[in-house]
Motif scaffolding. Structure first.
Motif, short mmCIF file in Angstrom:
data_model
loop_
_atom_site.label_atom_id
_atom_site.label_comp_id
_atom_site.label_asym_id
_atom_site.label_seq_id
_atom_site.Cartn_x
_atom_site.Cartn_y
_atom_site.Cartn_z
N CYS A 3 7.84 12.05 7.50
CA CYS A 3 9.28 11.76 7.42
C CYS A 3 9.57 10.30 7.78
CB CYS A 3 10.06 12.67 8.37
SG CYS A 3 10.00 14.41 7.92
N GLU A 4 8.91 9.81 8.83
CA GLU A 4 9.20 8.44 9.28
C GLU A 4 8.80 7.39 8.26
OE1 GLU A 4 8.27 6.25 13.38
OE2 GLU A 4 6.78 5.85 11.83
N ILE A 5 7.60 7.49 7.72
CA ILE A 5 7.11 6.41 6.86
C ILE A 5 7.89 6.32 5.55
CG2 ILE A 5 5.29 7.66 5.58
CD1 ILE A 5 3.51 5.11 6.23
N PHE A 6 8.30 7.48 5.00
CA PHE A 6 9.11 7.44 3.79
C PHE A 6 10.54 7.01 4.12
CE2 PHE A 6 5.65 10.05 2.11
CZ PHE A 6 5.46 9.45 0.87
N GLY A 7 11.00 7.35 5.34
CA GLY A 7 12.32 6.90 5.78
C GLY A 7 12.35 5.39 5.92
N ILE A 8 11.29 4.81 6.50
CA ILE A 8 11.20 3.36 6.66
C ILE A 8 11.12 2.68 5.30
CG2 ILE A 8 9.72 1.48 7.48
CD1 ILE A 8 8.92 3.25 9.82
N LYS A 9 10.41 3.30 4.38
CA LYS A 9 10.27 2.72 3.03
C LYS A 9 11.62 2.58 2.34
CE LYS A 9 7.60 3.28 -1.24
NZ LYS A 9 6.82 2.04 -1.11
N LEU A 10 12.55 3.51 2.63
CA LEU A 10 13.86 3.51 1.99
C LEU A 10 14.93 2.78 2.80
CD1 LEU A 10 13.89 7.21 0.71
CD2 LEU A 10 13.49 5.13 -0.63
N ILE B 283 0.83 -1.20 0.00
CA ILE B 283 0.00 0.00 0.00
C ILE B 283 0.87 1.26 0.00
CG2 ILE B 283 -0.14 0.05 2.53
CD1 ILE B 283 -3.01 1.06 2.29
N ASP B 284 0.34 2.33 -0.58
CA ASP B 284 1.03 3.62 -0.63
C ASP B 284 1.18 4.20 0.79
OD1 ASP B 284 1.74 6.23 -2.27
OD2 ASP B 284 0.32 6.84 -0.72
N PRO B 285 2.31 4.87 1.10
CA PRO B 285 2.54 5.41 2.44
C PRO B 285 1.41 6.29 2.98
CG PRO B 285 4.57 5.50 1.19
CD PRO B 285 3.49 5.06 0.23
N PHE B 286 0.94 7.26 2.18
CA PHE B 286 -0.12 8.15 2.66
C PHE B 286 -1.44 7.40 2.85
CE2 PHE B 286 2.53 11.69 0.86
CZ PHE B 286 2.72 12.34 2.06
N LEU C 68 14.68 10.04 8.25
CA LEU C 68 14.54 9.57 9.62
C LEU C 68 15.12 10.57 10.61
CD1 LEU C 68 15.34 5.77 9.16
CD2 LEU C 68 13.13 6.78 9.75
N LEU C 69 16.18 11.27 10.21
CA LEU C 69 16.75 12.31 11.07
C LEU C 69 15.77 13.47 11.24
CD1 LEU C 69 20.49 12.44 9.92
CD2 LEU C 69 19.61 11.69 12.14
#
Length: 306
Positions: free
Chosen positions: A86-93, A34-37, A158-159
């Motif tokens: 920031c967190e969810i896209f950081g986790i994705k990468l 599923i997409d992050p948003f 993530l930072l």
């Protein structure tokens, strides 16, 4: 404070840390489907539905009359909106273990912000243990530097999450005299639900796929993640962290974030079969020691003042 009540903030902080630690795992699992948003939209949508039912049933009481609502809005825009983007896209990468380790840096940022904005000055021994905990997290990150190098954007995101998470800790602590933990949590969930569902709906409209909005809920993996993230990680965990911040200093409460790192490593290894190395054991021991020392000596210092 009664003897039993004195330990409640620490139990709440530990519970929050365990829940958040596993949240990285469930988020990573769901992001493959599923997409992050869209995931965030469902997560906070479930949280709002649950809290609203509890409010209607009068299990929880939320009262805004005569209170400065703009303070709650400031908290909500910081956490969950800015933090989770920031967190969810950081986790994705990156992966769940790396995400948990990076979030462990929150205590040092919170300690600095708490000194500046809350005038909460930790003792020297507390600073030593906060430092030990953070060094443990940095040690793990440095040892994994060859792997992290290819995910620099994820690490940077993530930072940023660390920064927003730290600001939230300070704001929640600062405004804890104006609002009860349940009022903060209720407002945060509504702001998250409105924001992320709004973004997800716009994305689907632009793609001409609005009729497929609820299709991901046909996937068992997504449903499990949404229920865990929406009920445990959003409603229960945020109530616990707001309660903890209302009872103890922001710098001491923030150290519990490092327990999330240890939990995320264990979850990643046992469930996602992520690699586990000797330096992660060393770092985990340092993190746990820092959590114990910061709160033990902080509590001892406060008892001497009574």
């Amino acid at each position: 404070m009664a003897e039993k009540e004195r330990y409640l903030p620490y139990l709440a902080g530990t519970g929050m840390a365990l829940i958040f630690g596993f949240s990285f795992l469930f988020t990573k699992e769901a992001l493959s489907e599923i997409d992050p948003f869209h995931l965030l939209a469902f997560r906070f949508g479930i949280a709002v539905i649950l809290l609203t039912i509890l409010r209607i049933a009068k299990v929880i009481r939320v009262e805004y009359k005569g209170k400065a609502i703009h303070k709650l809005i400031a908290i909500g825009l910081t956490q969950p909106v800015a933090y989770f983007i920031c967190e969810i896209f950081g986790i994705k990468l990156t992966n769940s273990s790396e995400a948990g380790m990076m979030i462990a840096l929150i205590p040092i940022v919170v300690t600095i912000l708490a000194v500046i904005f809350l005038k909460e000055f930790p003792s020297r021994i507390q600073i030593v243990f906060v430092g030990l905990s953070v060094i443990g997290a940095i040690f793990i990150i440095v040892m994994k530097s060859s792997e992290i190098g290819s995910n620099i954007m994820g690490i940077l995101l993530l930072l940023l999450a660390v920064l927003f998470g730290s600001i939230f800790n300070v704001l929640s602590r600062k405004f804890s005299t104006d609002f009860r933990p349940v009022e903060m949590t209720y407002t945060m969930m509504w702001i998250g639900a409105i924001t992320f569902n709004g973004i997800a709906i716009i994305q689907h409209l632009m793609k001409g796929e609005i009729s497929n909005y609820f299709v991901p809920l046909m996937n068992v993996k997504v449903v499990i993640a949404v229920l865990y993230l929406g009920i445990l990680s959003s409603v229960i965990a945020f109530f616990l962290i707001n309660y903890t911040l209302a009872k103890i200093e922001a710098s001491r409460a923030a150290v519990f974030a490092n327990l999330s790192s240890v939990t995320s490593i264990i979850a990643g290894v046992l469930i996602r079969n992520e690699p586990f190395y000797w330096y992660q054991i060393v770092g985990a021991v340092m993190i746990l020691s820092g959590v114990w020392g910061t709160n033990y000596f902080g509590g001892k210092r406060n008892r001497k003042r009574l």
